[in-house]
Design a protein around this motif. Structure first.
Motif, PDB file in Angstrom:
ATOM      1  N   UNK A  17      38.792  47.201  24.352  1.00 54.29           N
ATOM      2  CA  UNK A  17      37.574  47.459  25.116  1.00 54.29           C
ATOM      3  C   UNK A  17      37.883  47.355  26.610  1.00 54.29           C
ATOM      4  N   UNK A  18      38.613  46.267  26.986  1.00 55.43           N
ATOM      5  CA  UNK A  18      38.949  46.062  28.393  1.00 55.43           C
ATOM      6  C   UNK A  18      39.769  47.238  28.911  1.00 55.43           C
ATOM      7  N   UNK A  19      40.711  47.695  28.112  1.00 54.85           N
ATOM      8  CA  UNK A  19      41.564  48.791  28.529  1.00 54.85           C
ATOM      9  C   UNK A  19      40.745  50.067  28.723  1.00 54.85           C
ATOM     10  N   UNK A  20      39.823  50.295  27.822  1.00 58.15           N
ATOM     11  CA  UNK A  20      38.999  51.493  27.911  1.00 58.15           C
ATOM     12  C   UNK A  20      38.097  51.442  29.146  1.00 58.15           C
ATOM     13  N   UNK A  21      37.508  50.277  29.384  1.00 56.57           N
ATOM     14  CA  UNK A  21      36.632  50.128  30.555  1.00 56.57           C
ATOM     15  C   UNK A  21      37.440  50.388  31.826  1.00 56.57           C
ATOM     16  N   UNK A  22      38.600  49.724  31.923  1.00 55.68           N
ATOM     17  CA  UNK A  22      39.403  49.852  33.141  1.00 55.68           C
ATOM     18  C   UNK A  22      39.892  51.284  33.350  1.00 55.68           C
ATOM     19  N   UNK A  23      40.344  51.929  32.285  1.00 50.90           N
ATOM     20  CA  UNK A  23      40.889  53.271  32.478  1.00 50.90           C
ATOM     21  C   UNK A  23      39.785  54.212  32.960  1.00 50.90           C
ATOM     22  N   UNK A  31      40.991  54.874  41.675  1.00 53.04           N
ATOM     23  CA  UNK A  31      41.838  53.707  41.941  1.00 53.04           C
ATOM     24  C   UNK A  31      42.778  53.550  40.756  1.00 53.04           C
ATOM     25  N   UNK A  32      44.084  53.723  40.950  1.00 52.64           N
ATOM     26  CA  UNK A  32      44.999  53.684  39.800  1.00 52.64           C
ATOM     27  C   UNK A  32      45.205  52.286  39.196  1.00 52.64           C
ATOM     28  N   UNK A  33      44.853  51.236  39.962  1.00 52.61           N
ATOM     29  CA  UNK A  33      45.081  49.886  39.411  1.00 52.61           C
ATOM     30  C   UNK A  33      43.750  49.199  39.148  1.00 52.61           C
ATOM     31  N   UNK A  34      43.751  48.390  38.105  1.00 51.75           N
ATOM     32  CA  UNK A  34      42.527  47.640  37.829  1.00 51.75           C
ATOM     33  C   UNK A  34      42.805  46.373  37.043  1.00 51.75           C
ATOM     34  N   UNK A  35      41.938  45.368  37.250  1.00 53.66           N
ATOM     35  CA  UNK A  35      42.031  44.119  36.472  1.00 53.66           C
ATOM     36  C   UNK A  35      40.646  43.753  35.996  1.00 53.66           C
ATOM     37  N   UNK A  36      40.586  43.215  34.787  1.00 51.22           N
ATOM     38  CA  UNK A  36      39.298  42.748  34.292  1.00 51.22           C
ATOM     39  C   UNK A  36      39.334  41.227  34.181  1.00 51.22           C
ATOM     40  N   UNK A  37      38.349  40.597  34.788  1.00 49.08           N
ATOM     41  CA  UNK A  37      38.242  39.137  34.756  1.00 49.08           C
ATOM     42  C   UNK A  37      37.071  38.753  33.867  1.00 49.08           C
ATOM     43  N   UNK A  55      50.700  47.395  38.013  1.00 50.04           N
ATOM     44  CA  UNK A  55      50.101  46.259  38.709  1.00 50.04           C
ATOM     45  C   UNK A  55      50.996  45.589  39.748  1.00 50.04           C
ATOM     46  N   UNK A  56      52.301  45.904  39.732  1.00 53.03           N
ATOM     47  CA  UNK A  56      53.200  45.165  40.621  1.00 53.03           C
ATOM     48  C   UNK A  56      52.798  45.292  42.090  1.00 53.03           C
ATOM     49  N   UNK A  57      52.228  46.445  42.406  1.00 55.17           N
ATOM     50  CA  UNK A  57      51.883  46.677  43.801  1.00 55.17           C
ATOM     51  C   UNK A  57      50.569  46.006  44.191  1.00 55.17           C
ATOM     52  N   UNK A  58      49.960  45.376  43.246  1.00 55.03           N
ATOM     53  CA  UNK A  58      48.601  44.933  43.456  1.00 55.03           C
ATOM     54  C   UNK A  58      48.460  43.502  42.945  1.00 55.03           C
ATOM     55  N   UNK A  59      48.308  42.568  43.855  1.00 57.11           N
ATOM     56  CA  UNK A  59      48.233  41.176  43.404  1.00 57.11           C
ATOM     57  C   UNK A  59      46.874  40.555  43.713  1.00 57.11           C
ATOM     58  N   UNK A  60      46.275  40.038  42.664  1.00 58.52           N
ATOM     59  CA  UNK A  60      45.055  39.243  42.820  1.00 58.52           C
ATOM     60  C   UNK A  60      45.302  37.952  42.052  1.00 58.52           C
ATOM     61  N   UNK A  61      44.628  36.868  42.416  1.00 56.50           N
ATOM     62  CA  UNK A  61      44.844  35.626  41.662  1.00 56.50           C
ATOM     63  C   UNK A  61      44.431  35.835  40.206  1.00 56.50           C
ATOM     64  N   UNK A  62      45.164  35.206  39.257  1.00 56.06           N
ATOM     65  CA  UNK A  62      44.838  35.448  37.854  1.00 56.06           C
ATOM     66  C   UNK A  62      43.628  34.626  37.407  1.00 56.06           C
ATOM     67  N   UNK A  63      43.312  33.605  38.180  1.00 58.18           N
ATOM     68  CA  UNK A  63      42.129  32.808  37.853  1.00 58.18           C
ATOM     69  C   UNK A  63      41.285  32.680  39.111  1.00 58.18           C
ATOM     70  N   UNK A  64      39.995  32.904  38.995  1.00 64.73           N
ATOM     71  CA  UNK A  64      39.115  32.715  40.150  1.00 64.73           C
ATOM     72  C   UNK A  64      38.006  31.761  39.755  1.00 64.73           C
ATOM     73  N   UNK A 124      39.159  46.964  41.242  1.00 58.61           N
ATOM     74  CA  UNK A 124      39.879  48.245  41.207  1.00 58.61           C
ATOM     75  C   UNK A 124      40.528  48.453  42.560  1.00 58.61           C
ATOM     76  N   UNK A 125      41.714  49.002  42.528  1.00 60.67           N
ATOM     77  CA  UNK A 125      42.486  49.041  43.747  1.00 60.67           C
ATOM     78  C   UNK A 125      43.270  50.339  43.881  1.00 60.67           C
TER      79      UNK A 125
END
Ligand SMILES: Nc1ncnc2c1ncn2[C@@H]1O[C@H](COP(=O)(O)OP(=O)(O)OP(=O)(O)O)[C@@H](O)[C@H]1O
Ligand SMILES: [Mg+2]
Length: 402
Positions: A17-23, A31-37, A55-64, A124-125
């Motif tokens: 589900x997460x993958x489908x939402x992000x894609x 935005x080619x990069x995305x993370x779901x929290x 994702x390597x080009x795009x860093x966000x903290x893994x926990x917020x 999304x980034x």
């Protein structure tokens, strides 16, 4: 949009589900990069549970944490933050913790909200700055976010339910194992006492052939009884997850009836068989279901006794109003029936009214095991009985769409 909503309506797993939402969000927002929290209730924080794109080009903290400026902005604002950097930088107290990379390119955060609660969000980034999204795209993304939030919420509720059901089943099992251990001790005490008495008396009565003959017979029966008890307990304890295969229910019923036909004939008990013409099929563990049916059939034969009497076995298939398909097996006998005060105990471990020291004496585990097996198949087993008239056991199991 319709395609998106339809696809997320029946998610098979959280990751999918997460993958489908992000894609989809990525595609819409360019935005080619995305993370779901996802919010973790017990820790009061949002954890990155899925990423999309290189994702390597795009860093966000893994926990917020819940007081993270971005999280706070989403909770308070309850809308998409497009061009995160420009929205957040005017407020210095919010900007200090936004990662550098977020500020140099195009980044947007989409909240997933149900019942006013931020259950998750996506970041999304795009490494290249492109202008803010058009109002139409924003509207579409907002609508998709609502659909995604609902789907995610249902899936999380379903997961919760599944986990608590599994836990309940485990607790049920532990509780019955506890009763079994107690019952086992009680059950083997009598035969052990008789064996012990025999051994104590044997030396002084060794010349009394009648005593030796009679007691040897009793001791052998007692040993057999203990052996049978151990076997049944082992069957129950080493109880395994059912090995489910696509099975024809009528087939299983017929093969069980074949086993008891001879006994029924010699006792003058008539067996009537009415099998569903649809030939219901289900994902079943053939051996386990046979074990259940055989126990019910043997109980029915015991209840009818020497006859005359009859035993009716029926299968049928039906659909619940919401469309799910089920199959049912009824085993009906014209036996002695079950006294109302016993009815609520018949599934208890070691509950038996066949307490005689003969080879046919029951252990009272038959229905306990039957209940356990049916539960593991996500089915139900019910009983209705009238003393002097007979008993009907009804098993309901999920069936396969044909
Ligand atoms: N069809 C039936 N008619 C009347 N009583 C029944 C019927 N089925 C079960 N019972 C009652 O429920 C009790 C428990 O049944 P269960 O199958 O668990 O144990 P059992 O038959 O006594 O022993 P076993 O472990 O060998 O099967 C029986 O002793 C009997 O009193
Ligand atoms: Mg039985």
């Amino acid at each position: 949009m319709t395609r998106f909503l339809r696809a997320i309506g029946h998610p098979t797993s959280l990751t999918r589900l997460a993958d489908y939402i992000l894609s989809n969000f990525s595609e819409i927002s360019h935005c080619p990069h995305g993370s779901l929290f996802l919010f973790e209730r017990e820790h009061h924080h949002y954890r990155q549970m899925h990423t999309f794109g290189p994702i390597k080009m795009f860093t966000v903290p893994s926990v917020m944490a819940i007081d993270h400026p971005l999280v706070q902005a989403l909770i308070v604002g309850q809308h998409i933050f497009d061009g995160l950097e420009s929205t957040l930088t005017p407020q210095p107290e919010l900007s200090h913790d936004i990662p550098d990379t977020l500020a140099k390119s195009h980044t947007l955060a989409v909240p997933l909200i149900t019942h006013g609660t931020l259950i998750a969000f996506t970041v999304l980034h795009s490494p290249t700055a492109h202008g803010t999204l058009s109002p139409e795209t924003m509207e579409l993304l907002t609508a998709m976010a609502q659909g995604a939030a609902n789907a995610l919420d249902s899936l999380l509720i379903y997961e919760d339910l599944r986990q608590s059901q599994a836990l309940m089943r485990r607790t049920d099992r532990l509780r019955s194992l506890e009763i079994i251990a107690g019952g086992f001790a009680h059950e083997i005490r009598n035969p052990l006492t008789s064996i012990k008495t025999f051994i104590q008396l044997a030396p002084e009565r060794k010349d009394d052939s009648q005593f030796i003959g009679e007691f040897s017979r009793i001791v052998l029966e007692d040993v057999n009884r203990i052996e049978r008890l151990i076997q049944e307990i082992l069957d129950y304890a080493r109880y395994m997850e059912p090995q489910l295969t696509d099975e024809d229910l009528n087939d299983i019923v017929t093969s069980c009836l074949y086993f008891i036909q001879v006994t029924a004939d010699t006792r003058g008990i008539k067996i009537e068989k009415q099998l569903a013409p649809e030939r219901p099929r289900g994902m079943l563990d053939r051996q386990q279901i046979k074990q259940v049916l055989l126990n019910l059939l043997l109980n029915a034969l015991d209840a009818v006794g020497k006859g005359p009497g009859s035993l009716r076995v029926r299968t049928r298939q039906f659909q619940k109003p919401e469309g799910t398909l089920f199959m049912q097996i009824d085993i009906e006998d014209t036996g002695q029936g079950i006294a109302p005060e016993n009815l609520e105990h018949i599934f208890d471990p070691f509950f038996t009214t066949k307490h005689t020291s003969t080879m046919n004496a029951g252990t009272g585990l038959g229905l306990t095991i039957a209940h356990q097996i049916i539960q593991e198949h996500h089915g139900d087993i019910h009983v209705a009985s009238t003393v002097g008239q007979g008993t009907t056991f009804r098993i309901t199991l999920p069936a396969l769409q044909q």
